[in-house]
Design a protein around this motif. Structure first.
Motif, mmCIF file in Angstrom:
data_model
loop_
_atom_site.group_PDB
_atom_site.id
_atom_site.type_symbol
_atom_site.label_atom_id
_atom_site.label_comp_id
_atom_site.label_asym_id
_atom_site.label_seq_id
_atom_site.Cartn_x
_atom_site.Cartn_y
_atom_site.Cartn_z
ATOM 1 N N GLY A 1 0.469 -1.089 5.683
ATOM 2 C CA GLY A 1 -0.544 -0.372 4.926
ATOM 3 C C GLY A 1 -0.500 -0.530 3.425
ATOM 4 N N ARG A 2 -0.286 -1.730 2.935
ATOM 5 C CA ARG A 2 -0.216 -1.926 1.481
ATOM 6 C C ARG A 2 -1.516 -1.525 0.795
ATOM 7 N NH1 ARG A 2 2.607 -6.584 3.332
ATOM 8 N NH2 ARG A 2 4.793 -6.583 2.666
ATOM 9 N N ARG A 3 -2.663 -1.750 1.457
ATOM 10 C CA ARG A 3 -3.949 -1.438 0.834
ATOM 11 C C ARG A 3 -4.340 0.024 0.982
ATOM 12 N NH1 ARG A 3 -7.450 -6.299 3.290
ATOM 13 N NH2 ARG A 3 -5.789 -6.195 4.849
ATOM 14 N N MET A 4 -3.520 0.814 1.678
ATOM 15 C CA MET A 4 -3.801 2.238 1.822
ATOM 16 C C MET A 4 -3.069 3.072 0.782
ATOM 17 S SD MET A 4 -5.955 2.782 4.278
ATOM 18 C CE MET A 4 -5.708 4.515 4.605
ATOM 19 N N ASN A 5 -2.319 2.443 -0.120
ATOM 20 C CA ASN A 5 -1.528 3.148 -1.119
ATOM 21 C C ASN A 5 -0.524 4.099 -0.478
ATOM 22 O OD1 ASN A 5 -2.969 1.932 -3.290
ATOM 23 N ND2 ASN A 5 -4.623 3.423 -3.005
ATOM 24 N N GLN A 6 -0.036 3.709 0.689
ATOM 25 C CA GLN A 6 0.961 4.515 1.393
ATOM 26 C C GLN A 6 2.330 3.877 1.180
ATOM 27 O OE1 GLN A 6 0.341 7.425 3.457
ATOM 28 N NE2 GLN A 6 -1.484 7.291 2.191
ATOM 29 N N LYS B 1 0.069 2.782 7.933
ATOM 30 C CA LYS B 1 -1.279 3.336 8.087
ATOM 31 C C LYS B 1 -1.565 3.815 9.502
ATOM 32 C CE LYS B 1 -2.963 -1.418 8.487
ATOM 33 N NZ LYS B 1 -3.795 -2.479 7.859
ATOM 34 N N THR C 1 -8.198 -0.097 7.071
ATOM 35 C CA THR C 1 -7.391 -0.914 6.175
ATOM 36 C C THR C 1 -7.288 -0.311 4.776
ATOM 37 O OG1 THR C 1 -8.063 -2.899 7.393
ATOM 38 C CG2 THR C 1 -7.118 -3.234 5.207
ATOM 39 N N THR C 2 -8.350 0.309 4.313
ATOM 40 C CA THR C 2 -8.412 0.870 2.959
ATOM 41 C C THR C 2 -8.683 2.366 3.024
ATOM 42 O OG1 THR C 2 -10.799 0.586 2.725
ATOM 43 C CG2 THR C 2 -9.404 -1.328 2.185
ATOM 44 N N PRO C 3 -8.492 3.085 1.911
ATOM 45 C CA PRO C 3 -8.843 4.507 1.898
ATOM 46 C C PRO C 3 -10.304 4.752 2.281
ATOM 47 C CG PRO C 3 -7.460 4.004 0.022
ATOM 48 C CD PRO C 3 -7.777 2.688 0.675
ATOM 49 N N MET C 4 -11.221 3.885 1.870
ATOM 50 C CA MET C 4 -12.627 4.047 2.229
ATOM 51 C C MET C 4 -12.821 3.969 3.745
ATOM 52 S SD MET C 4 -15.655 4.683 1.275
ATOM 53 C CE MET C 4 -15.570 4.475 -0.514
ATOM 54 N N ASP C 5 -12.078 3.073 4.409
ATOM 55 C CA ASP C 5 -12.150 2.981 5.865
ATOM 56 C C ASP C 5 -11.719 4.299 6.510
ATOM 57 O OD1 ASP C 5 -12.862 0.271 5.669
ATOM 58 O OD2 ASP C 5 -10.775 -0.376 5.754
#
Length: 240
Positions: free
Chosen positions: A13-18, A23, A217-221
């Motif tokens: 989850g690198r793109r989730m800022n976790q 994720k 994949t992203t917070p928007m998702d």
């Protein structure tokens, strides 16, 4: 013919800022994303078993979740690999050990929880009829191709384009053969199983799935996922 789901949950989850929590273990309404996903396959009457490929360090945690939510069709959890391709391969090897080569497999992302029963059924039917079943969704926006200078080269006719989604279904012995050949030839960077099987020379049949069958994949998702779940719950509550 057995129908087996291979769920790969190897991402961090690198793109989730976790920074700490992968994720697939993020929660919505108190339930982890991976459980939302697994329940679709658990509850499908034609799915005989599930193998999960899990990110290193989280297998024990996932085992506890599976027990808590009574996901009884999970026959094993294997360690994921360095890539999605390797994680899927680990799951396929275990599925072969448990169910034998003469089975159908549906390969699915652990962070793609908006799948539905009808799409799983269509994938199984497509494998039985054509040997493959690749879930797709229509392209709804304009697609452009750029050159190396990042200038628009051409606008692609989207009427001939589809988004590749999951599950992606195959005969177990055939997808295993493709993985073994790819390993032998050092081709370890296929973006998904459909691309791997096309490289091996297989014809791929498409299965139309829901547009909302997105990958988280992203917070928007994640916000989209939450909105879709809440909209469904409200529809059930008010009988819409």
């Amino acid at each position: 013919m057995k129908n087996v789901a291979i769920i790969f949950a190897g991402g961090i989850g690198r793109r989730m800022n976790q920074k700490a929590l992968p994720k697939q273990f993020m929660k919505l309404h108190g339930k982890e994303i991976i459980i939302h996903t697994l329940e679709h396959f658990q509850n499908h009457e034609r799915i005989d078993g599930i193998v999960v490929s899990c990110v290193e360090g989280w297998v024990e945690y996932l085992e506890k979740l599976i027990k808590k939510y009574r996901i009884t069709k999970v026959s094993d959890i294997v360690l994921g690999g360095r890539t999605g391709q390797e994680s899927i391969y680990h799951g396929l090897k275990k599925a072969t050990e448990i169910y034998g080569e003469e089975a159908n497999v549906l390969i699915h992302d652990g962070v793609r929880p908006l799948i539905n029963e009808e799409t799983i059924t269509r994938c199984i039917d497509s494998i039985n009829e054509h040997g493959t079943g690749i879930t797709v969704a229509p392209v709804t926006e304009t697609i452009i191709r750029v050159n190396e200078k990042e200038l628009i080269q051409d606008v692609i006719d989207r009427s001939n384009c589809l988004f590749a989604r999951a599950p992606q279904g195959f005969r177990l012995n055939e997808i295993m053969e493709a993985h073994e050949l790819a390993k032998k030839e050092g081709k370890l960077d296929f973006i998904d199983s459909a691309t791997l099987m096309q490289w091996k020379g297989h014809k791929l049949s498409v299965v139309e799935g829901p547009v909302e069958n997105i990958k988280i994949t992203t917070p928007m998702d994640f916000f989209t996922f939450r909105a879709m779940v809440e909209a469904k719950e409200n529809a059930n509550l008010f009988g819409e």
